[in-house]
Design an enzyme around this catalytic site. Structure first.
Site, short mmCIF file in Angstrom:
data_model
loop_
_atom_site.label_atom_id
_atom_site.label_comp_id
_atom_site.label_asym_id
_atom_site.label_seq_id
_atom_site.Cartn_x
_atom_site.Cartn_y
_atom_site.Cartn_z
N GLU A 158 0.49 -2.31 -4.67
CA GLU A 158 -0.01 -3.62 -5.09
C GLU A 158 -1.48 -3.58 -5.53
O GLU A 158 -2.36 -4.20 -4.91
CB GLU A 158 0.16 -4.63 -3.96
CG GLU A 158 1.61 -4.93 -3.67
CD GLU A 158 1.80 -6.11 -2.71
OE1 GLU A 158 0.86 -6.47 -2.01
OE2 GLU A 158 2.90 -6.67 -2.69
N GLU A 311 10.07 -4.49 -2.65
CA GLU A 311 9.69 -5.10 -1.37
C GLU A 311 10.21 -6.52 -1.32
O GLU A 311 10.02 -7.29 -2.28
CB GLU A 311 8.17 -5.18 -1.21
CG GLU A 311 7.51 -3.95 -0.68
CD GLU A 311 6.02 -4.20 -0.41
OE1 GLU A 311 5.66 -5.30 0.04
OE2 GLU A 311 5.24 -3.28 -0.68
#
Ligand code: GAL
Length: 686
Positions: A158, A311
């Site tokens: 991320e 995720e």
């Protein structure tokens, strides 16, 4: 349309698994790994992201490398038939780096260097940090580049954030020199003579000056560019050391700060992290619609190639403001929706709840209790069985005739500008994008999400909500699309600025759009919350829409300059002025909608366009609210997802077609009952 090859080589299934961090357990609880392997089989999990935050295990002290533990882990996972996305651990550095090389820590907007804390806390420019990361990545590639378990490189985690250290400011100045060459060009692009902010020397540039909106836009671009450059360097180090496996990085939906179109060009596989909040009420329909849009974007990023939901949470994340457990049916709907929109992987954060740290209460497949006897584990195991049945869907894609445009530059430019709009409760740009998408999604019409530089060929309709900024060449591309028979929908606030955030002269929509639309937008009216305007369709217009509709907050006073007027404003000093126009050009046409409208209008507008252009839908019937249809195909068969996001059952009329339920194998025809929060996946020949 043919099938895409498996995302992960020799692995022609829908991947199922998640983030696995045995490095947190192995010293004190080595038995957990053996237990995990047993549980992974029970859960039907086959794919794991490992090593994401493992730097301090690989290199506890500078230059003191340890890879044997990862080798052991990979061997065991491989022996158990699991595959791995091996991460580069740059997302979280060990404390010794911050201590020995303070320049690797970020500097905030106030000019203060951060102390070592949390993660994602490193400067993307720091040569020392880049070198440390490249060294470690190279070693990882050498150690594991040919390990049979490793099918994918998970690049960092991320990516996000910005840094205001001298190195970053210097890099920004260099990036600007490349872009503008001379200060004269820069000062013009930024309209910097305003308030006497002209730049006399490159070293004077400080991106924290919020009065220069052109600079704010360029700073956004630079941060995205610099982050991407960092990612490219990470991948280059792996490749130099011989790693061949594809790469991915986990995106965060439509994250505001990074232009993911550019990231998509660099990675081999698109991955996304999604943590929606569900409430089991009507708000869920909006949530599901937003997710659908973001999923469509990820599928579109590589021209329909399946992507990975890398995720997601099988239960409640601990960081949501309200950590409500997912009610029965909710988790399953969320996962199957991703597959319906092109995902070929369902993965969770996290496999097992840790005993401490900030994420110990984050939902996981394996609870602190540790057994397979939890509700969440059983749901995941059920999903594992479902995904085995859905294996034929892996590689299938979706054909869309409609594309909606979503550009980060437009978003950043709008947000950097002071005015003309401010809607504090809304995302200035994404709200209209989501709204346009929602109206097609609700009618079961497949949509891709593109940027204004994407290839438009093959689409019947392009919807470009608030195309405020025009990149060079975009108007020509839109014109070609229309002349070749395409239909374009533009809205208020289109063609206002060029790529530098400078307003066009000679009337909006500028840059050539005025001629294309046959419309001049003279003024924009931004209304108070409690003010309402109305538009009405003329009875003799050539379009299948009638009646009066209320507007929301934003209306433009426009003039038709050749375009047909389909609807006009009813009240105020612009009563009688056009509100919706259509201009025919070549074989196509362009609509210009001069007001912000509600969902009711967009639904009706979409339905009328649908009729006009004969867009394909899965079922030729009105869908009940909250019921959503998507299909994927391998060219021979169609796999249809029918999802009910309502908390009440619904019935669907399948008309004259029949299919087979992929899970039960039973034939389905006539009327299909869909209980609350249920999905049916049907298969039929094309
Ligand atoms: C993601 C992150 C994961 C984990 C997760 C918790 O943003 O990539 O490492 O922190 O959130 O929801």
């Amino acid at each position: 349309m043919k099938k895409f090859p498996p995302l992960l080589s020799d692995f022609p299934v829908i991947a199922h698994g998640g983030d696995y961090n045995p490095d947190q357990w192995m010293h004190r609880y080595p038995e957990v790994l053996t237990e995990d392997l047993r549980l992974m089989d029970l859960a039907g999990c086959n794919t794991f992201s490992v090593g994401i935050f493992a730097w301090s295990h690989y290199e506890p002290k500078e230059g003191d490398y340890h890879f044997e533990w990862m080798k052991d882990l990979l061997d065991k996972l491989h022996a158990a038939g699991k595959v791995v996305a091996l991460a580069t651990p740059s997302g979280s550095k060990p404390a010794w780096i911050s201590k020995a090389y303070p320049e690797t820590c970020r500097v905030n907007e106030q000019g203060l260097r951060e102390h070592h804390h949390k993660r994602h806390n490193h400067c993307f420019t720091s040569p020392v940090y880049r070198k440390k990361v490249a060294d470690l990545n190279r070693r990882l590639a050498e150690a594991f580049g040919d390990h049979p378990a490793v099918k994918l490189w998970h690049i960092s985690n991320e990516y996000s954030g910005e840094c205001h250290c001298p190195l970053c400011h210097q890099a920004f100045q260099d990036w600007l020199k490349d872009r503008y060459h001379t200060l004269d060009e820069l000062n013009h692009a930024w309209w910097a003579h305003f308030w006497s902010h002209s730049i006399g020397d490159w070293s004077e540039i400080d991106p924290r000056d919020s009065s220069i909106d052109g600079m704010r836009l360029d700073w956004k671009r630079f941060v995205s560019h610099q982050t991407l450059d960092f990612m490219k360097a990470e991948i280059a180090a792996l490749r130099e050391a011989g790693a061949q496996q594809p790469s991915t990085t986990n995106m965060m939906g439509a994250f505001r700060d990074l232009d993911y179109w550019r990231f998509a060009e660099v990675v081999d596989i698109i991955s996304d992290d999604a943590y929606p909040q569900w409430r089991n009420n009507e708000k869920d329909l909006e949530m599901a619609a937003v997710l659908a849009c973001v999923h469509d974007m990820h599928r579109s990023m590589k021209q329909g190639k399946p992507w990975m939901l890398i995720e997601s949470c099988p239960d409640a994340p601990q960081w949501h403001a309200t950590s409500r457990l997912k009610r029965p049916g909710v988790y399953r709907s969320e996962m199957l929706q991703a597959i319906a929109h092109g995902a070929d992987a369902i993965m969770y954060f996290q496999w097992r709840k840790g005993l401490g740290g900030m994420e110990k209460f984050h939902g996981a497949v394996v609870d602190h209790e540790g057994s397979e006897n939890t509700r969440v584990f059983q749901q995941v195991a059920h999903m594992g069985r479902t995904l085995e049945q859905l294996a034929p869907i892996a590689g299938c894609t979706t054909h869309a005739e409609v594309a909606i445009l979503m550009d980060w530059d437009v978003r950043w430019a709008l947000e950097a500008s002071v005015g003309p709009l401010k809607i504090p409760s809304e995302d200035l740009y994404m709200t209209p994008v989501f709204q346009a998408h929602r109206s097609y999604w609700k009618q079961g019409i497949a949509t891709d999400i593109l940027e204004s530089l994407s290839d438009f060929s093959g689409y019947k309709l392009i919807v470009a909500p608030q195309l405020y900024l025009l990149k060079p060449g975009v108007v020509d591309r839109l014109q070609q699309f229309i002349e070749e028979g395409g239909t374009l929908i533009l809205t208020y606030l289109s063609g206002v600025v060029n790529e530098s955030n400078l307003c066009f002269r000679n009337g909006f929509p500028g840059g050539g759009l005025r001629e294309l639309c046959g419309v001049w937008a003279e003024e924009i009216d931004y209304l108070y919350e409690d003010e309402v305007q109305e538009i009405s369709f003329s009875t003799d217009n050539s379009f299948a829409l009638s009646g009066s509709w209320q507007t929301q907050r934003t209306c433009e006073r426009i003039h038709a300059e050749g375009a047909e007027v389909l609807a006009t404003f009813d009240h105020d000093f612009y009563a009688g002025n056009p509100a919706l126009t259509r201009n025919r050009r070549g074989n196509g046409s362009v609509f210009y909608l001069a007001a912000k409208m509600g969902d009711d209008f967009w639904q009706a507008f979409t339905a009328a366009i649908h009729q006009d252009l004969k867009l394909s839908t899965i079922l030729n019937t009105d869908l009940p609210d909250g019921v959503h249809l998507r299909s994927r195909t391998d060219g021979e068969r169609e796999f249809i997802f029918m999802q009910n996001f309502n908390s009440a059952p619904v019935k669907l009329d399948l008309g004259n077609w029949s299919a087979t339920c992929m899970e039960s194998g039973e034939a389905v025809a006539g009327t299909l009952s869909l209980p609350a929060w249920q999905t049916r996946i049907l298969e039929r020949p094309l």
